[in-house]
Design an enzyme around this catalytic site. Structure first.
Site, PDB file in Angstrom:
ATOM      1  N   LYS A 180     -44.007  -7.291  11.766  1.00  0.00           N
ATOM      2  CA  LYS A 180     -45.124  -6.430  11.373  1.00  0.00           C
ATOM      3  C   LYS A 180     -45.527  -6.701   9.926  1.00  0.00           C
ATOM      4  O   LYS A 180     -46.715  -6.721   9.592  1.00  0.00           O
ATOM      5  CB  LYS A 180     -44.720  -4.963  11.547  1.00  0.00           C
ATOM      6  CG  LYS A 180     -44.450  -4.609  13.002  1.00  0.00           C
ATOM      7  CD  LYS A 180     -44.204  -3.136  13.218  1.00  0.00           C
ATOM      8  CE  LYS A 180     -44.231  -2.831  14.713  1.00  0.00           C
ATOM      9  NZ  LYS A 180     -44.030  -1.410  15.020  1.00  0.00           N
TER      10      LYS A 180
ATOM     11  N   ASP B 127     -30.944  35.067  44.781  1.00  0.00           N
ATOM     12  CA  ASP B 127     -30.828  33.734  45.380  1.00  0.00           C
ATOM     13  C   ASP B 127     -29.330  33.427  45.472  1.00  0.00           C
ATOM     14  O   ASP B 127     -28.514  34.058  44.783  1.00  0.00           O
ATOM     15  CB  ASP B 127     -31.566  32.733  44.480  1.00  0.00           C
ATOM     16  CG  ASP B 127     -31.246  31.307  44.832  1.00  0.00           C
ATOM     17  OD1 ASP B 127     -31.401  30.952  46.005  1.00  0.00           O
ATOM     18  OD2 ASP B 127     -30.826  30.541  43.933  1.00  0.00           O
TER      19      ASP B 127
END
Ligand code: ADQ
Length: 723
Positions: A375, A494
């Site tokens: 870069k 549940d």
């Protein structure tokens, strides 16, 4: 650290560090009121106080390492175990208990220094492979502080990572962070794969659900200080040749003598991961394959001394010396030497100057987390010319596809690519570089840091929201108070994951005596109606709870059984679709070891809890895809639960079934508890005043959250004590 400490004749000199991380974090340091904790590099028994004072002025705190720490922790575990392993050099990896202990000890030292400096701190950003255990150490001591972690090197595939004996400790150490950052998506997915396989945690796209919190994982490709490189390059062109480095002077002198010469630049730390040997050999092959360039191309190779205390680095140095010598011996003439090799670091301006001057950069790491040199080279180009040849094994290649991308192990390809770079027309160079420069300028290191920190802020906000939902003793008291005042209460519970833990085989998750006692106590109170509401089949629930005084709803709301009554279908439904779908599921069972089909009266369920977690997940996606087109014209829906895919008649869900129960008689208080997303139907259908409780830390519309089924049981026990 962002500064380097030098001690000469008793004097302490502190100068800014150059290079990726240091410059990147400098901008962050300036935006925040922050403190940098790290190792200054000073080991000697020098005047510590003076070093500390000098560092304090720069906003830094030194973690003091002994000679033994440096040997066993830094050169040892960090650079002889993690570094080679994470870069796929498993032939160099050492597994040594003493070094591992030192790694833990020094990570602890860092944790202690952090603890001493915690006043007013709300965010900590930990960097790199030397501190993989630190996030967890800090989290344990300071659960409320938000922790980010960034890994600058690759994270290897699970197949490699699994060989390390301390793999679970390392993963758990990293998971102490709230946000984990990697350079690329590949490293992120390798990490996720290790988490899934080693710890079995649920992963939802890029979030890992730990028992008590969520960890976010993302990729943030690190950028550079683009403007600094670009502007320095422009500035340096204004300087006269007299002010340039020796290397640059030599390049220019040479160009005057031989104007047709092309310079290829190669810059790295001297490290076996950087692929110096294959680069040299590829260059040798280039000279052999294209002899017309033998006197026209020069490779300028700069290697920065690094980790000289580690054996492999010394060996590597001799190997590079030897190969350079051999190639130069083979191709040199009286006036020309094809490789100019320098083993040294360069001041920043000189480095930029070289980037700017050389027509080609040859960067061929075997593995590299990102590679900032690639870069920096592009950023230092001021006239748009220049060709970058970059290894596909560098993280940077993912963002720099306009470079010439090569496989570092394919010397013939590299040799041909050098030729291609030399021949590349200037317009093409400029076109490619313009795109690259634009991207590097936009996603610079400041943006990288701010993206990471913004993401960390978001994680923090979410955590705060999630924490606000925790069922605290105060909220429990409030619920309890209303419970005592109510004359008729309905509790929807549940089963799997809510009242009991998950088992590999669902048949093994039988209720235990403690659970029966809790439920019996609750349902024994005439003011209570206890409703077990589950996706289970009715045969199993009949066997476990058939003779109890609870209401049972199974198959997500297909069947209902009142205490002492018979099973009734809540709404009439048709099951003639099952044969066709079953054969599709069987195909998946055959190809996914460990998976199986569960058949309920009005649904078919494909379970993959016992399968390889990644294979299971992939197959579940495939299966859902296939089923979606299969059931398009049928009145069916596909539900994805916890490690299951279920196909059932449309329009049946726990929420609707619950409303049926509530129609019977006015209710003063409703309490609903569930862990799965199928329970979200229940939470959403219930009236607003219902108390809804989610088990686990994932997203929910429920009003409260608890950690696990043990906490649910504790809460129900408390309720059962009240009248
Ligand atoms: P490194 O392995 O050190 O970093 P890299 O990203 O290329 O690799 O950074 C090297 C730095 O050193 C660059 O900023 C460069 O300017 C500087 N440098 C190189 N040669 C020099 C010389 N001769 N003189 C002076 N300076 C020189 C680790 C990972 C990488 C990841 C970075 C950042 O291994 O993959 O990109 O962290 O995350």
């Amino acid at each position: 650290m962002p500064v380097q400490v030098q001690i000469t004749e008793g004097n302490i000199e502190v100068t800014p560090s150059v290079g990726g991380l240091a410059t990147g974090m400098m901008s962050v340091n300036q935006t925040f009121d922050s403190l940098w904790i790290g190792w200054s590099g000073v080991v000697a028994d020098v005047n510590r106080k003076q070093v500390d004072i000098a560092l304090k002025k720069e906003g830094c705190v030194d973690v003091q390492l002994t000679h033994e720490d440096v040997e066993l922790y830094y050169e040892g575990f960090s650079n002889k175990t993690i570094w080679p392993l994470f870069h796929y050099f498993n032939q160099f990896v050492e597994f040594d208990e003493e070094k591992w202990q030192a790694y833990k000890r020094v990570n602890r030292k860092f944790a202690d220094v952090i603890a001493e400096n915690m006043e007013g701190v709300d965010k900590i950003w930990i960097h790199d492979y030397h501190l993989l255990l630190l996030p967890q150490m800090v989290k344990e001591k300071f659960p409320d502080v938000t922790i980010g972690f960034f890994l600058h090197i690759p994270f290897p595939s699970y197949e490699l990572f699994r060989i390390i004996p301390w793999r679970t400790e390392i993963i758990n150490g990293m998971l102490g962070a709230d946000l984990l950052g990697f350079h690329t998506f590949d490293y992120e997915r390798h990490f996720m794969s290790s988490v899934r396989r080693l710890l079995g945690y649920d992963i939802n796209i890029n979030e890992i659900s730990l028992p008590k919190r969520i960890v976010k994982v993302d990729n943030f490709p690190m950028g550079i200080d683009y403007d600094k490189f670009h502007e320095t390059a422009i500035e340096s062109q204004k300087h006269s040749i007299r002010d340039k480095s020796e290397v640059r002077k030599e390049l220019e002198r040479y160009s005057l003598l031989y104007p047709e010469t092309r310079f290829i630049l190669s810059i790295d730390r001297l490290d076996y991961t950087k692929g110096l040997i294959n680069r040299l050999e590829a260059f040798e092959l280039f000279l052999q394959k294209y002899p017309e360039y033998q006197e026209k191309v020069i490779l300028v190779m700069l290697a920065v001394p690094s980790r000289i205390g580690v054996d492999q680095y010394q060996q590597m140095k001799s190997e590079v010396d030897e190969v350079v010598g051999r190639i130069n011996g083979e191709f040199s003439t009286i006036n020309r030497t094809p490789i100019w090799y320098f083993f040294r670091s360069l001041p920043f301006e000189n480095l930029v100057d070289l980037y700017n001057y050389c027509e080609i950069a040859l960067i061929t790491p075997i593995r590299d987390g990102m590679n900032l040199v690639a870069k920096e080279y592009i950023a230092s180009k001021t006239d748009g010319r220049g060709v970058l040849i970059l290894s596909e094994m560098a993280g940077a290649s993912k963002e720099m596809s306009e470079a010439l991308i090569i496989n570092p192990n394919d010397k013939a390809q590299i040799a041909d690519t050098i030729k291609k770079a030399i021949d590349m027309p200037v317009e093409e160079q400029m076109e490619r570089n313009a795109i690259l420069q634009e991207r590097l300028k936009r996603y610079n290191v400041g943006k990288w840091a701010s993206d990471f920190l913004n993401s960390l802020d978001k994680v923090r906000l979410r955590e705060q929201k999630s924490l606000a939902k925790r069922l605290t003793p105060a909220s429990k008291n409030l619920i309890m108070k209303k419970y005592c005042q109510a004359d008729y209460r309905v509790l929807f519970l549940d089963y799997d994951g809510t009242l009991t833990g998950f088992k590999n085989n669902p048949k093994h998750a039988r209720p235990d005596q403690e659970l029966y006692d809790i439920l019996d106590n609750l349902s024994g109170n005439p003011k209570n109606k206890v409703v077990l509401i589950s996706g289970r089949d009715k045969e199993t629930f009949q066997e476990w709870f058939g003779n109890r005084s609870y209401t049972l709803i199974v198959e997500h709301g297909v069947w209902l059984k009142e205490a002492g009554g018979d099973w009734k279908m809540i709404e009439p439904i048709d099951d003639s679709w099952k044969d066709g779908i079953r054969s599709s599921l069987e195909f998946y069972v055959d190809r996914t070891p460990g998976s199986f089909i569960e058949e309920k009266s009005f649904s078919l369920v494909w379970h993959y809890r016992k399968s390889d977690p990644e294979l299971g997940l992939n197959r579940a996606i495939e299966l859902k895809d296939e089923l979606t087109s299969l059931v398009a014209n049928m009145n069916l829906e596909i539900l994805e639960g916890n490690k299951v895919v279920e196909i059932k008649n449309r329009g049946i869900n726990k929420g609707k079934a619950a409303l049926k129960v509530l129609q019977e008689k006015p209710t003063d208080q409703i309490i609903a508890v569930g862990d799965d997303w199928t329970d979200e139907f229940l939470f959403s259908e219930l009236p607003n005043e219902a108390i809804t409780i989610k088990v686990g830390m994932s997203q929910t519309i429920a009003g409260y959250k608890v950690e696990n089924f043990e906490e649910v049981r504790g809460f129900l026990k408390q309720l059962a004590c009240e009248q």
